[in-house]
Design a protein around this motif. Structure first.
Motif, PDB file in Angstrom:
ATOM      1  N   CYS A 149      21.519 -33.221  61.944  1.00 34.61           N
ATOM      2  CA  CYS A 149      22.139 -32.918  61.273  1.00 34.61           C
ATOM      3  C   CYS A 149      21.642 -31.663  59.512  1.00 34.61           C
ATOM      4  O   CYS A 149      21.884 -31.713  59.018  1.00 34.61           O
ATOM      5  N   ALA A 150      20.587 -31.166  60.023  1.00 30.92           N
ATOM      6  CA  ALA A 150      20.112 -30.017  59.172  1.00 30.92           C
ATOM      7  C   ALA A 150      20.811 -28.717  59.177  1.00 30.92           C
ATOM      8  O   ALA A 150      21.364 -28.426  58.731  1.00 30.92           O
ATOM      9  N   ALA A 151      21.035 -28.534  60.722  1.00 37.65           N
ATOM     10  CA  ALA A 151      21.925 -27.521  61.371  1.00 37.65           C
ATOM     11  C   ALA A 151      23.524 -28.128  60.378  1.00 37.65           C
ATOM     12  O   ALA A 151      23.998 -26.789  60.249  1.00 37.65           O
ATOM     13  N   GLY A 152      23.689 -29.182  60.177  1.00 34.77           N
ATOM     14  CA  GLY A 152      25.260 -29.325  60.063  1.00 34.77           C
ATOM     15  C   GLY A 152      25.477 -28.987  58.193  1.00 34.77           C
ATOM     16  O   GLY A 152      26.080 -28.779  57.870  1.00 34.77           O
ATOM     17  N   CYS A 153      23.896 -29.705  57.656  1.00 31.83           N
ATOM     18  CA  CYS A 153      23.998 -29.036  56.543  1.00 31.83           C
ATOM     19  C   CYS A 153      23.660 -27.479  56.279  1.00 31.83           C
ATOM     20  O   CYS A 153      24.171 -26.910  55.380  1.00 31.83           O
ATOM     21  N   ALA A 154      23.513 -26.567  56.649  1.00 36.85           N
ATOM     22  CA  ALA A 154      22.976 -25.238  57.096  1.00 36.85           C
ATOM     23  C   ALA A 154      24.008 -24.785  57.070  1.00 36.85           C
ATOM     24  O   ALA A 154      24.952 -23.589  56.602  1.00 36.85           O
ATOM     25  N   ALA A 155      25.221 -25.588  58.029  1.00 35.72           N
ATOM     26  CA  ALA A 155      26.215 -24.749  57.928  1.00 35.72           C
ATOM     27  C   ALA A 155      27.402 -24.962  57.142  1.00 35.72           C
ATOM     28  O   ALA A 155      28.176 -24.087  56.782  1.00 35.72           O
ATOM     29  N   LEU A 156      27.232 -26.005  55.888  1.00 39.05           N
ATOM     30  CA  LEU A 156      28.281 -26.307  55.595  1.00 39.05           C
ATOM     31  C   LEU A 156      27.721 -25.685  53.834  1.00 39.05           C
ATOM     32  O   LEU A 156      28.822 -25.102  53.007  1.00 39.05           O
ATOM     33  N   PHE A 157      26.215 -25.412  54.049  1.00 40.00           N
ATOM     34  CA  PHE A 157      26.087 -24.980  52.746  1.00 40.00           C
ATOM     35  C   PHE A 157      26.167 -22.897  52.742  1.00 40.00           C
ATOM     36  O   PHE A 157      26.583 -22.208  51.935  1.00 40.00           O
ATOM     37  N   ALA A 158      26.390 -22.645  54.381  1.00 36.04           N
ATOM     38  CA  ALA A 158      26.755 -20.961  55.347  1.00 36.04           C
ATOM     39  C   ALA A 158      27.777 -20.763  54.448  1.00 36.04           C
ATOM     40  O   ALA A 158      28.269 -19.725  54.477  1.00 36.04           O
ATOM     41  N   ALA A 159      28.527 -21.846  54.339  1.00 33.13           N
ATOM     42  CA  ALA A 159      29.912 -21.657  54.945  1.00 33.13           C
ATOM     43  C   ALA A 159      30.546 -21.013  53.598  1.00 33.13           C
ATOM     44  O   ALA A 159      31.020 -19.825  53.161  1.00 33.13           O
ATOM     45  N   PRO A 160      30.336 -21.711  52.248  1.00 37.85           N
ATOM     46  CA  PRO A 160      30.210 -20.999  50.680  1.00 37.85           C
ATOM     47  C   PRO A 160      29.886 -19.593  50.613  1.00 37.85           C
ATOM     48  O   PRO A 160      30.450 -18.245  49.968  1.00 37.85           O
ATOM     49  N   LEU A 161      29.092 -19.334  51.096  1.00 40.41           N
ATOM     50  CA  LEU A 161      27.773 -18.234  51.023  1.00 40.41           C
ATOM     51  C   LEU A 161      28.892 -16.862  51.519  1.00 40.41           C
ATOM     52  O   LEU A 161      28.996 -15.711  50.791  1.00 40.41           O
ATOM     53  N   ALA A 162      29.287 -17.194  53.103  1.00 39.39           N
ATOM     54  CA  ALA A 162      30.128 -16.358  53.696  1.00 39.39           C
ATOM     55  C   ALA A 162      31.686 -16.181  52.825  1.00 39.39           C
ATOM     56  O   ALA A 162      32.147 -14.861  52.320  1.00 39.39           O
ATOM     57  N   TRP A 163      32.297 -17.275  52.265  1.00 38.30           N
ATOM     58  CA  TRP A 163      33.902 -16.764  51.929  1.00 38.30           C
ATOM     59  C   TRP A 163      33.417 -16.110  50.175  1.00 38.30           C
ATOM     60  O   TRP A 163      33.373 -15.136  49.471  1.00 38.30           O
ATOM     61  N   ILE A 164      32.094 -16.341  49.131  1.00 43.53           N
ATOM     62  CA  ILE A 164      31.751 -15.595  47.674  1.00 43.53           C
ATOM     63  C   ILE A 164      31.464 -13.568  48.428  1.00 43.53           C
ATOM     64  O   ILE A 164      32.064 -13.287  47.424  1.00 43.53           O
ATOM     65  N   ALA A 165      30.912 -14.042  49.447  1.00 45.78           N
ATOM     66  CA  ALA A 165      30.444 -12.587  49.837  1.00 45.78           C
ATOM     67  C   ALA A 165      31.733 -11.906  50.248  1.00 45.78           C
ATOM     68  O   ALA A 165      31.908 -10.377  49.795  1.00 45.78           O
ATOM     69  N   VAL A 166      32.288 -12.108  50.480  1.00 52.83           N
ATOM     70  CA  VAL A 166      34.204 -11.738  51.649  1.00 52.83           C
ATOM     71  C   VAL A 166      35.200 -11.209  50.061  1.00 52.83           C
ATOM     72  O   VAL A 166      34.928 -10.365  49.842  1.00 52.83           O
ATOM     73  N   ALA A 167      35.044 -12.234  49.493  1.00 48.36           N
ATOM     74  CA  ALA A 167      35.905 -12.502  48.312  1.00 48.36           C
ATOM     75  C   ALA A 167      35.716 -12.108  47.300  1.00 48.36           C
ATOM     76  O   ALA A 167      35.910 -10.726  46.579  1.00 48.36           O
ATOM     77  N   HIS A 168      33.641 -11.192  46.859  1.00 47.61           N
ATOM     78  CA  HIS A 168      33.662 -10.902  45.666  1.00 47.61           C
ATOM     79  C   HIS A 168      33.335  -8.694  46.686  1.00 47.61           C
ATOM     80  O   HIS A 168      33.609  -7.823  46.250  1.00 47.61           O
ATOM     81  N   TYR A 169      32.782  -8.972  48.053  1.00 47.48           N
ATOM     82  CA  TYR A 169      32.117  -7.144  48.257  1.00 47.48           C
ATOM     83  C   TYR A 169      33.083  -7.119  49.020  1.00 47.48           C
ATOM     84  O   TYR A 169      33.635  -5.723  49.401  1.00 47.48           O
ATOM     85  N   VAL A 170      34.038  -7.103  50.038  1.00 47.23           N
ATOM     86  CA  VAL A 170      35.445  -7.099  50.467  1.00 47.23           C
ATOM     87  C   VAL A 170      36.640  -6.956  49.962  1.00 47.23           C
ATOM     88  O   VAL A 170      36.851  -6.108  49.830  1.00 47.23           O
ATOM     89  N   PHE A 171      37.311  -7.976  49.047  1.00 49.04           N
ATOM     90  CA  PHE A 171      38.601  -7.639  48.620  1.00 49.04           C
ATOM     91  C   PHE A 171      38.199  -7.425  46.997  1.00 49.04           C
ATOM     92  O   PHE A 171      39.478  -7.541  46.810  1.00 49.04           O
ATOM     93  N   GLY A 172      36.894  -7.697  46.896  1.00 45.69           N
ATOM     94  CA  GLY A 172      36.429  -7.306  45.525  1.00 45.69           C
ATOM     95  C   GLY A 172      37.512  -8.002  44.311  1.00 45.69           C
ATOM     96  O   GLY A 172      37.326  -7.363  43.055  1.00 45.69           O
ATOM     97  N   VAL A 173      37.583  -9.624  44.141  1.00 42.62           N
ATOM     98  CA  VAL A 173      38.320 -10.849  43.587  1.00 42.62           C
ATOM     99  C   VAL A 173      37.135 -10.689  42.033  1.00 42.62           C
ATOM    100  O   VAL A 173      35.668 -10.656  42.501  1.00 42.62           O
ATOM    101  N   PRO A 174      37.414 -10.317  41.240  1.00 42.40           N
ATOM    102  CA  PRO A 174      36.543 -10.727  40.013  1.00 42.40           C
ATOM    103  C   PRO A 174      36.406 -12.313  40.326  1.00 42.40           C
ATOM    104  O   PRO A 174      36.641 -12.985  40.359  1.00 42.40           O
ATOM    105  N   HIS A 175      35.062 -12.070  38.648  1.00 43.88           N
ATOM    106  CA  HIS A 175      34.843 -13.006  39.072  1.00 43.88           C
ATOM    107  C   HIS A 175      35.796 -14.574  37.735  1.00 43.88           C
ATOM    108  O   HIS A 175      35.388 -15.935  37.888  1.00 43.88           O
ATOM    109  N   THR A 176      36.216 -13.969  37.458  1.00 43.71           N
ATOM    110  CA  THR A 176      37.212 -14.636  35.929  1.00 43.71           C
ATOM    111  C   THR A 176      37.985 -15.600  37.056  1.00 43.71           C
ATOM    112  O   THR A 176      39.367 -15.763  36.669  1.00 43.71           O
ATOM    113  N   ASP A 177      38.494 -15.318  38.442  1.00 47.40           N
ATOM    114  CA  ASP A 177      39.695 -15.316  39.117  1.00 47.40           C
ATOM    115  C   ASP A 177      39.024 -16.776  40.070  1.00 47.40           C
ATOM    116  O   ASP A 177      38.256 -17.287  40.185  1.00 47.40           O
TER     117      ASP A 177
END
Length: 395
Positions: free
Chosen positions: A185-213
């Motif tokens: 159960c804990a691993a499942g919650c951790a995976a669900l938490f990590a996915a948005p972190l990865a999305w935000i990191a890639v969007a901001h630091y890789v593709f430079g998507v502005p925060h107003t998107d």
């Protein structure tokens, strides 16, 4: 009241207190935004004191996500870890529907009609709000009822929970060791938490998507971390059980760390720094820690007594109505010229909005929310239609 019932009632009242604080803070935050001034030199908040500004501008939407996920995941966590039964998905969805839809649909129709006096108006905005898809529209995400973009995520979370919850229960059922079930159960919650972190990191630091998107940073792929933190909190509470309840010497410092961390996040939230980019995942973890240090305790603490104050739990009772109506109230007051102008008018404006929005929310609760909640009695604990038998005739 029994000794066992008193702590449970205190914990429920503390949750209502959290809701009340969050609702009041949401109103203050949106009045704050209304009085924020932008010019060639940048942004100027309506309060000069940075510490007070950090308190007033604290975003609490992640607290709503954490509380919602925590309360709704508890039954699945108990079933997965301790083998208890769960309520049918149809009953869960039925109760969620009568909880949010009647007031929401009424408010959307009323506010949309006021802002679109001639037909067809912005019909796409109406359709998107009624189908909870406005969070995926960059232009209309904050139309009609601006704060309700978060309700779109709530609805998506309900659907995710009724899909993943039973899967977690089935996955844990063959495991003999309780620790293994907790780990799954804990691993499942951790995976669900990590996915948005990865999305935000890639969007901001890789593709430079502005925060107003807004669609990129407000959509479920970026904001589900708050729900994952609440789910993890539910797993932790069930895993630790009554023996793992905190004493005051542990609970109060944990709550203090949570409050201090949230204050620091709000104080240090420049538009391009790390804490701003990952503000919401970090805030979700801090809110989860704060809630844990409040509700999973052996005895009532000073902080819990503050949250269970009658006036605050009363606000918590009407918090959903306050969340729904405060923005239309504020904008109507502004349109009617009833709010002071200029940044110096911010304190008075906040008091005026509170003075009007709270009675409106109270009326909305008793006239719409509470009567709708009675529909929950139409189904029993198994999700089947409840049979009502007439009272026997008496002489």
């Amino acid at each position: 009241m029994s000794a066992e019932a008193a702590p449970a009632r205190n914990r429920a009242s503390a949750i209502d207190g959290f809701r009340g604080l969050a609702a009041l803070s949401t109103v203050a935050f949106h009045v704050w935004q209304q009085y924020f001034r932008y010019d060639a030199e940048g942004a100027h908040p309506p309060v000069d004191d940075p510490a007070l500004g950090a308190v007033l501008s604290l975003e609490v939407i992640d607290l709503f996500f954490v509380l919602s996920a925590y309360l709704l995941t508890l039954s699945y966590a108990r079933a997965a870890i301790d083998g208890r039964s769960t309520k049918p998905a149809r009953l869960f969805l039925f109760r969620r529907t009568i909880r949010i839809l009647p007031l929401y649909v009424l408010a959307v129709l009323v506010v949309w009609a006021m802002r679109n006096p001639t037909l067809p108006g912005d019909w796409r905005d109406l359709v998107e709000h009624l189908t909870f898809t406005h969070v995926f529209d960059r232009q209309r995400i904050f139309y009609t009822l601006g704060p309700t973009w978060s309700l779109s995520l709530e609805v998506l979370f309900y659907l995710l929970l009724v899909a993943l919850g039973p899967l977690a229960v089935r996955a844990c059922r063959p495991l003999r060791r309780r620790g293994s079930r907790v780990a799954v159960c804990a691993a499942g919650c951790a995976a669900l938490f990590a996915a948005p972190l990865a999305w935000i990191a890639v969007a901001h630091y890789v593709f430079g998507v502005p925060h107003t998107d807004w669609v990129v940073y407000f959509g479920p792929q970026a904001r589900f971390g708050g729900f994952a933190a609440g789910m993890g909190l539910a797993v932790a509470v069930v895993a630790l059980g009554d023996r793992g309840r905190l004493g005051p010497r542990t609970a109060l410092p944990l709550a203090g760390v949570g409050l201090a961390g949230l204050f620091a996040l709000s104080l240090d939230s420049g538009p391009e720094n790390f804490t701003f980019t990952f503000y919401h995942p970090l805030a979700s973890l801090l809110w989860a820690g704060l809630v844990f240090g409040t509700v999973h305790v052996r005895q009532q603490t000073f902080w819990q007594r503050m949250l269970t104050a009658r006036w605050l739990t009363t606000v918590g009772l009407i918090s959903y109505s306050l969340f729904i109506w405060h923005e239309p109230v504020m904008l109507q007051l502004h349109k009617a010229g009833l709010l002071p102008v200029g940044q110096s008018g911010f304190p008075l404006a906040m008091l005026i909005v509170f003075a009007v929005a709270l009675p409106v929310a109270a009326a909305s609760y008793w006239l719409v929310e509470y009567p709708a909640s009675l529909l929950g009695r139409l189904k029993d604990h198994r999700g089947r239609p409840r049979e009502f038998y007439p009272e026997p005739a008496t002489r």
